[in-house]
Design a protein around this motif. Sequence first.
Motif, PDB file in Angstrom:
ATOM      1  N   GLY A  68       0.786  -1.234   0.000  1.00  0.00           N
ATOM      2  CA  GLY A  68       0.000   0.000   0.000  1.00  0.00           C
ATOM      3  C   GLY A  68       0.810   1.273   0.000  1.00  0.00           C
ATOM      4  O   GLY A  68       0.244   2.366   0.138  1.00  0.00           O
ATOM      5  N   ALA A  69       2.119   1.176  -0.181  1.00  0.00           N
ATOM      6  CA  ALA A  69       2.970   2.364  -0.112  1.00  0.00           C
ATOM      7  C   ALA A  69       2.874   3.242  -1.355  1.00  0.00           C
ATOM      8  O   ALA A  69       3.159   4.439  -1.287  1.00  0.00           O
ATOM      9  CB  ALA A  69       4.429   1.959   0.119  1.00  0.00           C
ATOM     10  N   ALA A  70       2.473   2.682  -2.481  1.00  0.00           N
ATOM     11  CA  ALA A  70       2.331   3.480  -3.706  1.00  0.00           C
ATOM     12  C   ALA A  70       1.334   2.822  -4.645  1.00  0.00           C
ATOM     13  O   ALA A  70       1.233   1.596  -4.699  1.00  0.00           O
ATOM     14  CB  ALA A  70       3.681   3.646  -4.404  1.00  0.00           C
ATOM     15  N   ILE A  71       0.610   3.666  -5.370  1.00  0.00           N
ATOM     16  CA  ILE A  71      -0.382   3.217  -6.335  1.00  0.00           C
ATOM     17  C   ILE A  71       0.083   3.662  -7.722  1.00  0.00           C
ATOM     18  O   ILE A  71       0.424   4.836  -7.918  1.00  0.00           O
ATOM     19  CB  ILE A  71      -1.757   3.839  -6.034  1.00  0.00           C
ATOM     20  N   TYR A  72       0.103   2.733  -8.662  1.00  0.00           N
ATOM     21  CA  TYR A  72       0.487   3.042 -10.039  1.00  0.00           C
ATOM     22  C   TYR A  72      -0.726   2.890 -10.948  1.00  0.00           C
ATOM     23  O   TYR A  72      -1.415   1.859 -10.912  1.00  0.00           O
ATOM     24  CB  TYR A  72       1.601   2.108 -10.516  1.00  0.00           C
ATOM     25  N   ILE A  73      -0.987   3.919 -11.732  1.00  0.00           N
ATOM     26  CA  ILE A  73      -2.133   3.927 -12.642  1.00  0.00           C
ATOM     27  C   ILE A  73      -1.618   4.058 -14.073  1.00  0.00           C
ATOM     28  O   ILE A  73      -0.996   5.075 -14.425  1.00  0.00           O
ATOM     29  CB  ILE A  73      -3.080   5.088 -12.318  1.00  0.00           C
ATOM     30  N   PRO A  74      -1.823   3.039 -14.896  1.00  0.00           N
ATOM     31  CA  PRO A  74      -1.357   3.138 -16.291  1.00  0.00           C
ATOM     32  C   PRO A  74      -1.993   4.333 -16.991  1.00  0.00           C
ATOM     33  O   PRO A  74      -3.200   4.570 -16.850  1.00  0.00           O
ATOM     34  CB  PRO A  74      -1.822   1.819 -16.917  1.00  0.00           C
ATOM     35  N   LYS A  75      -1.201   5.067 -17.719  1.00  0.00           N
ATOM     36  CA  LYS A  75      -1.745   6.175 -18.491  1.00  0.00           C
ATOM     37  C   LYS A  75      -2.659   5.621 -19.581  1.00  0.00           C
ATOM     38  O   LYS A  75      -2.394   4.586 -20.160  1.00  0.00           O
ATOM     39  CB  LYS A  75      -0.611   6.995 -19.106  1.00  0.00           C
ATOM     40  N   GLY A  76      -3.768   6.318 -19.808  1.00  0.00           N
ATOM     41  CA  GLY A  76      -4.711   5.867 -20.810  1.00  0.00           C
ATOM     42  C   GLY A  76      -5.883   5.092 -20.246  1.00  0.00           C
ATOM     43  O   GLY A  76      -6.778   4.691 -21.003  1.00  0.00           O
ATOM     44  N   ASP A  78      -9.434   4.685 -17.946  1.00  0.00           N
ATOM     45  CA  ASP A  78     -10.623   5.553 -17.937  1.00  0.00           C
ATOM     46  C   ASP A  78     -10.776   6.316 -16.627  1.00  0.00           C
ATOM     47  O   ASP A  78     -11.786   6.983 -16.413  1.00  0.00           O
ATOM     48  CB  ASP A  78     -11.890   4.739 -18.226  1.00  0.00           C
ATOM     49  N   LEU A  79      -9.775   6.250 -15.749  1.00  0.00           N
ATOM     50  CA  LEU A  79      -9.837   7.001 -14.499  1.00  0.00           C
ATOM     51  C   LEU A  79      -9.415   8.442 -14.734  1.00  0.00           C
ATOM     52  O   LEU A  79      -8.390   8.703 -15.364  1.00  0.00           O
ATOM     53  CB  LEU A  79      -8.920   6.367 -13.446  1.00  0.00           C
ATOM     54  N   SER A  80     -10.218   9.369 -14.245  1.00  0.00           N
ATOM     55  CA  SER A  80      -9.896  10.791 -14.349  1.00  0.00           C
ATOM     56  C   SER A  80      -9.653  11.312 -12.934  1.00  0.00           C
ATOM     57  O   SER A  80     -10.594  11.468 -12.149  1.00  0.00           O
ATOM     58  CB  SER A  80     -11.048  11.547 -15.016  1.00  0.00           C
ATOM     59  N   ILE A  81      -8.390  11.552 -12.602  1.00  0.00           N
ATOM     60  CA  ILE A  81      -8.016  11.871 -11.219  1.00  0.00           C
ATOM     61  C   ILE A  81      -7.697  13.359 -11.110  1.00  0.00           C
ATOM     62  O   ILE A  81      -6.881  13.895 -11.868  1.00  0.00           O
ATOM     63  CB  ILE A  81      -6.822  11.009 -10.784  1.00  0.00           C
ATOM     64  N   GLU A  82      -8.341  14.001 -10.162  1.00  0.00           N
ATOM     65  CA  GLU A  82      -8.232  15.445 -10.055  1.00  0.00           C
ATOM     66  C   GLU A  82      -6.939  15.899  -9.377  1.00  0.00           C
ATOM     67  O   GLU A  82      -6.381  16.928  -9.726  1.00  0.00           O
ATOM     68  CB  GLU A  82      -9.433  15.993  -9.289  1.00  0.00           C
ATOM     69  N   GLU A  83      -6.454  15.144  -8.387  1.00  0.00           N
ATOM     70  CA  GLU A  83      -5.250  15.593  -7.683  1.00  0.00           C
ATOM     71  C   GLU A  83      -3.997  15.346  -8.517  1.00  0.00           C
ATOM     72  O   GLU A  83      -3.986  14.486  -9.409  1.00  0.00           O
ATOM     73  CB  GLU A  83      -5.121  14.906  -6.327  1.00  0.00           C
ATOM     74  N   GLU A  84      -2.951  16.096  -8.217  1.00  0.00           N
ATOM     75  CA  GLU A  84      -1.704  15.967  -8.966  1.00  0.00           C
ATOM     76  C   GLU A  84      -0.956  14.718  -8.546  1.00  0.00           C
ATOM     77  O   GLU A  84      -0.742  14.468  -7.359  1.00  0.00           O
ATOM     78  CB  GLU A  84      -0.832  17.204  -8.736  1.00  0.00           C
ATOM     79  N   LEU A  85      -0.543  13.914  -9.547  1.00  0.00           N
ATOM     80  CA  LEU A  85       0.206  12.688  -9.292  1.00  0.00           C
ATOM     81  C   LEU A  85       1.592  12.793  -9.911  1.00  0.00           C
ATOM     82  O   LEU A  85       1.838  13.624 -10.785  1.00  0.00           O
ATOM     83  CB  LEU A  85      -0.530  11.481  -9.884  1.00  0.00           C
ATOM     84  N   GLU A  86       2.490  11.916  -9.451  1.00  0.00           N
ATOM     85  CA  GLU A  86       3.847  11.894 -10.010  1.00  0.00           C
ATOM     86  C   GLU A  86       3.822  11.226 -11.376  1.00  0.00           C
ATOM     87  O   GLU A  86       3.179  10.191 -11.567  1.00  0.00           O
ATOM     88  CB  GLU A  86       4.781  11.116  -9.089  1.00  0.00           C
ATOM     89  N   ASP A  87       4.558  11.801 -12.311  1.00  0.00           N
ATOM     90  CA  ASP A  87       4.668  11.243 -13.655  1.00  0.00           C
ATOM     91  C   ASP A  87       5.826  10.253 -13.671  1.00  0.00           C
ATOM     92  O   ASP A  87       6.981  10.613 -13.495  1.00  0.00           O
ATOM     93  CB  ASP A  87       4.919  12.371 -14.657  1.00  0.00           C
ATOM     94  N   GLY A  89       6.753   7.906 -16.286  1.00  0.00           N
ATOM     95  CA  GLY A  89       6.797   7.303 -17.612  1.00  0.00           C
ATOM     96  C   GLY A  89       5.430   6.872 -18.097  1.00  0.00           C
ATOM     97  O   GLY A  89       4.585   7.696 -18.438  1.00  0.00           O
ATOM     98  N   SER A  90       5.188   5.574 -18.122  1.00  0.00           N
ATOM     99  CA  SER A  90       3.914   5.034 -18.606  1.00  0.00           C
ATOM    100  C   SER A  90       2.829   5.038 -17.538  1.00  0.00           C
ATOM    101  O   SER A  90       1.711   4.600 -17.795  1.00  0.00           O
ATOM    102  CB  SER A  90       4.113   3.592 -19.103  1.00  0.00           C
ATOM    103  N   TYR A  91       3.181   5.534 -16.331  1.00  0.00           N
ATOM    104  CA  TYR A  91       2.254   5.470 -15.196  1.00  0.00           C
ATOM    105  C   TYR A  91       2.186   6.797 -14.455  1.00  0.00           C
ATOM    106  O   TYR A  91       3.130   7.588 -14.459  1.00  0.00           O
ATOM    107  CB  TYR A  91       2.709   4.393 -14.194  1.00  0.00           C
ATOM    108  N   TRP A  92       1.040   6.995 -13.792  1.00  0.00           N
ATOM    109  CA  TRP A  92       0.916   8.016 -12.761  1.00  0.00           C
ATOM    110  C   TRP A  92       1.097   7.324 -11.414  1.00  0.00           C
ATOM    111  O   TRP A  92       0.622   6.208 -11.235  1.00  0.00           O
ATOM    112  CB  TRP A  92      -0.453   8.683 -12.810  1.00  0.00           C
ATOM    113  N   ARG A  93       1.777   7.981 -10.495  1.00  0.00           N
ATOM    114  CA  ARG A  93       2.020   7.357  -9.191  1.00  0.00           C
ATOM    115  C   ARG A  93       1.498   8.222  -8.054  1.00  0.00           C
ATOM    116  O   ARG A  93       1.708   9.431  -8.016  1.00  0.00           O
ATOM    117  CB  ARG A  93       3.525   7.117  -8.976  1.00  0.00           C
ATOM    118  N   LYS A  94       0.804   7.565  -7.142  1.00  0.00           N
ATOM    119  CA  LYS A  94       0.355   8.177  -5.892  1.00  0.00           C
ATOM    120  C   LYS A  94       1.162   7.526  -4.767  1.00  0.00           C
ATOM    121  O   LYS A  94       0.977   6.351  -4.443  1.00  0.00           O
ATOM    122  CB  LYS A  94      -1.138   7.922  -5.692  1.00  0.00           C
TER     123      LYS A  94
END
Length: 274
Positions: A68-76, A78-87, A89-94
Amino acid sequence: MSRLVIYSDLDGTLLDHHTYSFEAAKDTLESLKALKIPCVLNTSKTFAELLNLRTELKHNDPFIVENGAAIYIPKGTDLSIEEELEDCGSYWRKAMGPPRKALIDITSSKKQEYEFARFSDMTSSDIVNLTGLSVEKAIQAMQREFTEPMVWNDSETNLETFKNDLEKFDLQVQRGGRFTHVMGRHCDKAKAMNWLTEQYNQCTATESTKTMALGDGENDVGMLAAAEIAVVIRSPVHAPPEIPNRADAWLTKQYGPNGWTEAVNKALMQEGYL
């Protein structure tokens, strides 16, 4: 019908405890894809480990690493996330916790008081011997970003004292299937699951999201307790963990990926997908 989102542990759950095979779950994984049901991997494994494994699993959904230390969301997605995440490469990271270096520095100051061996103290050969992983996968397992696994060689009483000591530094200690994990106090599989579920809720405003969680270890208890459908996967090596205040939790008849398939198919029938 609610939209089902599945959160799954890996080792001992989707992957066999001894062989790491997921063969028994392949057909059910394909069914989830066909039904467009997200299957979020929620694991103690690292980002590096997940890259190859996700290719093997043909996995395209978000995933949660290092307990649970980090969440990776593949770019592309259908999730539209309002808060700023770390870029990344191919993923957004929380990120949900402090970097690993801080954990190493703090636990180094405790080495005279307690007996433990951290990943940062070990070689890849040590990890191979402890886990049965290949050298390549052991090296990937050592590429921690936010947590520090260890082998606890001290008493259970001292483990409780150690946990209390680390709370002063805003850290926590969790027991997994093989290792004891040190991480930020606000990191756990449940918090990461809840954050990601909220993102799914926001993108499916016309229907509710129903969560299902599957796991076999003590570090899965929080995630299981927080899910609407809680599934304890039977283990060949340890007793099932108890889920507080969840008399409705399922316990599979079968082990590992066979139990995983048993439970997921039961849920698909119950929720009207099959």
